[in-house]
Design a protein around this motif. Structure first.
Motif, short mmCIF file in Angstrom:
data_model
loop_
_atom_site.label_atom_id
_atom_site.label_comp_id
_atom_site.label_asym_id
_atom_site.label_seq_id
_atom_site.Cartn_x
_atom_site.Cartn_y
_atom_site.Cartn_z
N GLN A 103 39.79 -10.21 21.10
CA GLN A 103 39.27 -8.92 20.66
C GLN A 103 39.56 -7.87 21.73
OE1 GLN A 103 37.77 -8.56 17.60
NE2 GLN A 103 38.36 -10.70 17.33
N ALA A 104 39.58 -6.61 21.35
CA ALA A 104 39.83 -5.53 22.31
C ALA A 104 38.64 -5.37 23.24
CB ALA A 104 40.07 -4.22 21.57
N GLN A 105 38.92 -5.20 24.53
CA GLN A 105 37.88 -4.92 25.51
C GLN A 105 37.98 -3.44 25.87
OE1 GLN A 105 39.85 -7.93 26.12
NE2 GLN A 105 38.18 -8.88 25.02
N THR A 106 36.88 -2.72 25.71
CA THR A 106 36.86 -1.30 26.01
C THR A 106 35.80 -1.05 27.08
OG1 THR A 106 37.50 -0.76 23.76
CG2 THR A 106 36.56 1.02 25.08
N VAL A 107 36.22 -0.40 28.15
CA VAL A 107 35.31 -0.02 29.23
C VAL A 107 35.46 1.48 29.41
CG1 VAL A 107 34.65 -0.36 31.63
CG2 VAL A 107 35.63 -2.26 30.32
N THR A 108 34.38 2.23 29.28
CA THR A 108 34.42 3.68 29.39
C THR A 108 33.53 4.12 30.53
OG1 THR A 108 34.72 3.84 27.00
CG2 THR A 108 34.08 5.85 28.16
N TYR A 109 34.10 4.86 31.47
CA TYR A 109 33.33 5.42 32.57
C TYR A 109 33.02 6.88 32.22
CZ TYR A 109 34.21 1.36 35.47
OH TYR A 109 34.23 0.09 35.98
N ILE A 110 31.76 7.27 32.32
CA ILE A 110 31.34 8.62 31.96
C ILE A 110 30.98 9.37 33.23
CG2 ILE A 110 29.67 9.97 30.66
CD1 ILE A 110 29.95 7.95 28.53
N TYR A 111 31.54 10.57 33.33
CA TYR A 111 31.31 11.43 34.48
C TYR A 111 30.75 12.76 33.99
CZ TYR A 111 34.21 8.12 37.03
OH TYR A 111 34.71 6.98 37.61
N MET A 112 29.94 13.39 34.81
CA MET A 112 29.40 14.72 34.52
C MET A 112 30.05 15.71 35.46
SD MET A 112 26.86 14.43 32.21
CE MET A 112 25.93 15.90 32.52
N LYS A 113 30.45 16.85 34.92
CA LYS A 113 31.03 17.89 35.76
C LYS A 113 29.93 18.51 36.61
CE LYS A 113 34.12 21.74 35.78
NZ LYS A 113 35.26 22.30 35.15
N ASN A 114 30.21 18.67 37.90
CA ASN A 114 29.24 19.27 38.81
C ASN A 114 29.11 20.75 38.52
OD1 ASN A 114 29.12 16.77 40.04
ND2 ASN A 114 30.48 17.33 41.70
N ASN A 115 27.88 21.26 38.61
CA ASN A 115 27.65 22.69 38.45
C ASN A 115 28.13 23.39 39.72
OD1 ASN A 115 26.51 22.45 35.96
ND2 ASN A 115 24.45 22.22 36.76
N ILE A 116 28.93 24.42 39.53
CA ILE A 116 29.41 25.20 40.67
C ILE A 116 28.54 26.44 40.75
CG2 ILE A 116 31.36 26.46 41.63
CD1 ILE A 116 33.16 24.57 40.00
N PRO A 117 27.81 26.62 41.87
CA PRO A 117 26.95 27.80 41.97
C PRO A 117 27.79 29.08 41.98
CG PRO A 117 27.06 26.64 44.08
CD PRO A 117 27.79 25.81 43.07
N VAL A 118 27.27 30.07 41.29
CA VAL A 118 27.96 31.36 41.23
C VAL A 118 27.47 32.21 42.38
CG1 VAL A 118 28.36 33.41 39.84
CG2 VAL A 118 28.14 31.18 38.73
N ASN A 119 28.37 32.62 43.25
CA ASN A 119 28.02 33.47 44.37
C ASN A 119 28.20 34.93 43.98
OD1 ASN A 119 27.60 31.22 45.95
ND2 ASN A 119 29.69 31.20 46.72
N PRO A 120 27.19 35.76 44.20
CA PRO A 120 27.37 37.17 43.90
C PRO A 120 28.44 37.76 44.82
CG PRO A 120 25.28 36.80 45.04
CD PRO A 120 25.88 35.45 44.76
N ILE A 121 29.20 38.69 44.29
CA ILE A 121 30.27 39.33 45.07
C ILE A 121 29.65 40.41 45.94
CG2 ILE A 121 32.39 40.67 44.92
CD1 ILE A 121 32.91 39.30 42.26
N SER A 122 29.89 40.30 47.21
CA SER A 122 29.36 41.29 48.14
C SER A 122 30.37 42.42 48.30
CB SER A 122 29.06 40.65 49.49
OG SER A 122 30.26 40.20 50.07
N PRO A 123 29.91 43.62 48.68
CA PRO A 123 30.85 44.74 48.87
C PRO A 123 31.89 44.45 49.96
CG PRO A 123 28.57 45.52 48.89
CD PRO A 123 28.53 44.02 48.85
N GLN A 124 31.55 43.60 50.91
CA GLN A 124 32.49 43.29 51.98
C GLN A 124 33.69 42.52 51.46
OE1 GLN A 124 29.98 41.00 54.47
NE2 GLN A 124 28.93 42.76 55.37
N SER A 125 33.53 41.75 50.40
CA SER A 125 34.62 40.93 49.91
C SER A 125 35.31 41.54 48.70
CB SER A 125 34.10 39.54 49.55
OG SER A 125 33.20 39.63 48.47
N SER A 126 35.24 42.87 48.56
CA SER A 126 35.83 43.52 47.39
C SER A 126 37.34 43.33 47.35
CB SER A 126 35.47 45.00 47.34
OG SER A 126 36.01 45.66 48.48
N SER A 127 38.01 43.34 48.50
CA SER A 127 39.46 43.14 48.49
C SER A 127 39.78 41.71 48.09
CB SER A 127 40.06 43.45 49.87
OG SER A 127 39.53 42.56 50.84
N ASN A 128 38.95 40.75 48.51
CA ASN A 128 39.15 39.36 48.10
C ASN A 128 38.89 39.18 46.62
OD1 ASN A 128 39.82 38.65 50.69
ND2 ASN A 128 37.77 37.89 51.21
#
Length: 106
Positions: A31-56
């Motif tokens: 019979q077929a053997q099926t193994v499934t690994y489940i992963y969750m995507k990590n939440n990436i924190p949203v950093n507010p853009i500061s006026p100093q990094s406007s060129s970036n």
């Protein structure tokens, strides 16, 4: 059939292992053997853009806009338009010739 198997949990950047479905180790059967690994995507924190990094932030926005665009296929827009106009013209000339042939026969 009858040989042993083993599967491994992988480390994937940006993801956290959640669970495994099926048996991670065992013996092959007819019979077929099926193994499934489940992963969750990590939440990436949203950093507010500061006026100093406007060129970036401007360069980041330009990179984002570029990455969301379609790939360049090398197709020339002018040639496509020219072929479209030529095709429409040929259809129009064919219709006019068919009309005059029909009028001449009647």
């Amino acid at each position: 059939v009858g040989d042993a198997y083993t599967t491994d949990q992988k480390t994937i950047a940006g993801y956290t292992f959640k669970e495994v479905q099926g048996s991670a180790t065992g013996t092959f059967t007819d019979q077929a053997q099926t193994v499934t690994y489940i992963y969750m995507k990590n939440n990436i924190p949203v950093n507010p853009i500061s006026p100093q990094s406007s060129s970036n932030s401007t360069s980041r926005m330009n990179n984002t806009a570029t990455s969301n665009s379609l790939p360049r296929t090398g197709e020339k827009q002018g040639i496509t338009v020219l072929m479209f106009i030529l095709g429409i013209s040929l259809i129009g000339v064919s219709l006019i010739l068919a009309f005059f042939k029909n009028v001449k026969n009647n």
